[in-house]
Design an enzyme around this catalytic site. Structure first.
Site, mmCIF file in Angstrom:
data_model
loop_
_atom_site.group_PDB
_atom_site.id
_atom_site.type_symbol
_atom_site.label_atom_id
_atom_site.label_comp_id
_atom_site.label_asym_id
_atom_site.label_seq_id
_atom_site.Cartn_x
_atom_site.Cartn_y
_atom_site.Cartn_z
ATOM 1 N N ARG A 237 0.862 -1.184 0.000
ATOM 2 C CA ARG A 237 0.000 0.000 0.000
ATOM 3 C C ARG A 237 0.898 1.233 0.000
ATOM 4 O O ARG A 237 1.942 1.248 0.672
ATOM 5 C CB ARG A 237 -0.913 0.036 1.229
ATOM 6 C CG ARG A 237 -2.107 -0.925 1.174
ATOM 7 C CD ARG A 237 -3.156 -0.490 0.147
ATOM 8 N NE ARG A 237 -4.313 -1.361 0.116
ATOM 9 C CZ ARG A 237 -4.492 -2.392 -0.715
ATOM 10 N NH1 ARG A 237 -3.566 -2.684 -1.605
ATOM 11 N NH2 ARG A 237 -5.597 -3.107 -0.673
ATOM 12 N N GLU A 266 -4.270 7.853 -4.542
ATOM 13 C CA GLU A 266 -4.624 7.168 -5.794
ATOM 14 C C GLU A 266 -5.976 7.661 -6.273
ATOM 15 O O GLU A 266 -6.896 7.800 -5.456
ATOM 16 C CB GLU A 266 -4.653 5.658 -5.571
ATOM 17 C CG GLU A 266 -3.270 5.096 -5.266
ATOM 18 C CD GLU A 266 -3.258 3.592 -5.036
ATOM 19 O OE1 GLU A 266 -4.279 2.924 -5.294
ATOM 20 O OE2 GLU A 266 -2.232 3.083 -4.593
ATOM 21 N N HIS A 285 -1.894 0.850 -9.917
ATOM 22 C CA HIS A 285 -2.447 -0.160 -8.994
ATOM 23 C C HIS A 285 -3.039 -1.334 -9.796
ATOM 24 O O HIS A 285 -4.229 -1.610 -9.711
ATOM 25 C CB HIS A 285 -3.507 0.470 -8.079
ATOM 26 C CG HIS A 285 -3.757 -0.329 -6.824
ATOM 27 N ND1 HIS A 285 -3.991 0.238 -5.595
ATOM 28 C CD2 HIS A 285 -3.806 -1.670 -6.621
ATOM 29 C CE1 HIS A 285 -4.186 -0.702 -4.690
ATOM 30 N NE2 HIS A 285 -4.070 -1.879 -5.283
#
Ligand SMILES: NC(=O)C1=CN([C@@H]2O[C@H](COP(=O)(O)OP(=O)(O)OC[C@H]3O[C@@H](n4cnc5c(N)ncnc54)[C@H](O)[C@@H]3O)[C@@H](O)[C@H]2O)C=CC1
Ligand SMILES: O=C(O)C(=O)CO
Length: 324
Positions: A237, A266, A285
């Protein structure tokens, strides 16, 4: 009467149909504040929710008084306040295992593309810069036989160790909360403390969950302990790494390069300094983002919701103590 559920991520048609067979479904486009207000009635009667992204905390739970199960289409569950769910007796279901190999593939892709500058040189070819035999300004660094450090030796860490050790002859170092017998026996992985991992790894690969303990675990001080030739890979993360400190370390040559699939914010803002650094490979991601794996995750999330709302949980539960 079928239980009511709120679906906040779209599903492939067959899975949506399966959900409709078991539940009365209200589908919304994300757990935004606007949607919480607009669909207040659906949340007020929902016994289950299924989706990914969006905060599920005590404020949310106050709006969903009948909630019994939250099913996330992810293995990571840092956007859920597990203590608040436990207090309310709400089961949290997630999708480990189905995505493990795909995420490990992504991490290996980051290792290779950062070391060999795959993205950067491919862009130079497209820009017409390949005009004669290439010289050292196009060269990368070797991956095979280098030391690969894994921070967070869980399911994904183990699958990465397999690829790196068996495929690329890389010695494996790792740090986790406890020893991982399979990693040690199968891939000769050596357990070490965080300082040793930082000092000795040629590639430091982060596959940690985001928790209070891992938030900014890698900051200025830790980056300074790494080799100037080292490459940092983060697919855990974003907030596990202090991004500002990482940007400075990459600019100042404290470390050589970074391959990142996750970020503090993000989507990554278009003006992030990371995007102007040639020694950064930035992915949106995509750790688990293949057609097969995303389908598998959605299927598991649907199965998890059905199992949990019908009292048949056998796996994939984050807080199984609530079942007792
Ligand atoms: N980039 C992406 O698309 C994806 C990212 N992920 C991330 O990867 C994480 C790991 O997934 P899995 O391997 O399935 O989980 P896992 O639970 O099998 O492994 C996590 C490992 O981290 C270790 N750990 C936890 N806290 C630690 C600490 N403070 N210090 C040292 N080690 C610690 C645990 O001991 C365990 O070995 C997820 O929680 C998620 O955040 C997962 C899937 C996709
Ligand atoms: O599953 C997760 O935790 C992700 O980050 C997306 O696959």
């Amino acid at each position: 009467m079928k239980p009511s559920v709120v679906l906040y991520k779209s599903l492939p048609d067959d899975l949506r149909q399966r959900l409709d067979e078991h539940f009365t479904v209200t589908e919304i486009n994300g757990l935004t504040a606007e949607n919480l207000e607009k669909h207040a009635e659906a949340f007020a009667s929902a016994e289950g929710i299924l989706g990914s992204g969006g905060k599920v905390d005590s404020e949310f739970l106050a709006k969903a008084p009948k909630l019994r199960v939250a099913s996330t289409v992810s293995v990571g569950y840092d956007n859920f306040d597990v203590d608040a769910l436990n207090q309310r007796g709400v089961l949290l279901m997630h999708t480990p295992t189905v995505l493990t190999e795909t995420v490990a593939d992504t991490m290996m892709a980051l290792v290779l593309s950062s070391a060999r500058r795959v993205v950067e040189v491919a862009e130079r070819v497209k820009a017409g810069e390949w005009q004669s035999n290439i010289g050292p300004d196009w060269f990368g660094i070797d991956v095979h036989h280098k030391k690969l450090g894994i921070l967070g030796m869980g399911r994904i860490g183990l699958a990465l160790a397999q690829r790196a050790h068996l495929g690329f002859s890389m010695p494996i170092l790792y740090n986790a909360r406890k020893h991982h017998d399979a990693a040690e026996q199968r891939f000769d992985a050596q357990y070490c403390d965080l300082d040793t991992l930082l000092k000795e790894s040629d590639f430091l690969c982060i596959s940690l969950p985001l928790t209070e303990q891992t938030h900014h675990l890698i900051g200025r001080e830790q980056l300074a302990k790494m080799k100037p030739s080292a490459v940092l890979i983060n697919a855990g993360r974003g907030p596990v790494v202090d991004e500002q400190a990482l940007i400075e370390a990459l600019k100042d040559g404290i470390i050589h390069a970074a391959g990142l699939d996750v970020f503090e914010q993000e989507p990554l803002p278009a003006d992030s300094p990371l995007l102007s650094l040639p020694n950064v490979v930035a992915l949106p991601h995509i750790g688990s983002a293949t057609h097969e794996t995303r389908y598998g995750m959605a299927k598991d999330a649907v199965d998890n919701l059905i199992a949990a709302l019908t009292g048949k949980v056998e796996k994939n539960c984050v807080n199984p103590q609530l079942l007792k």
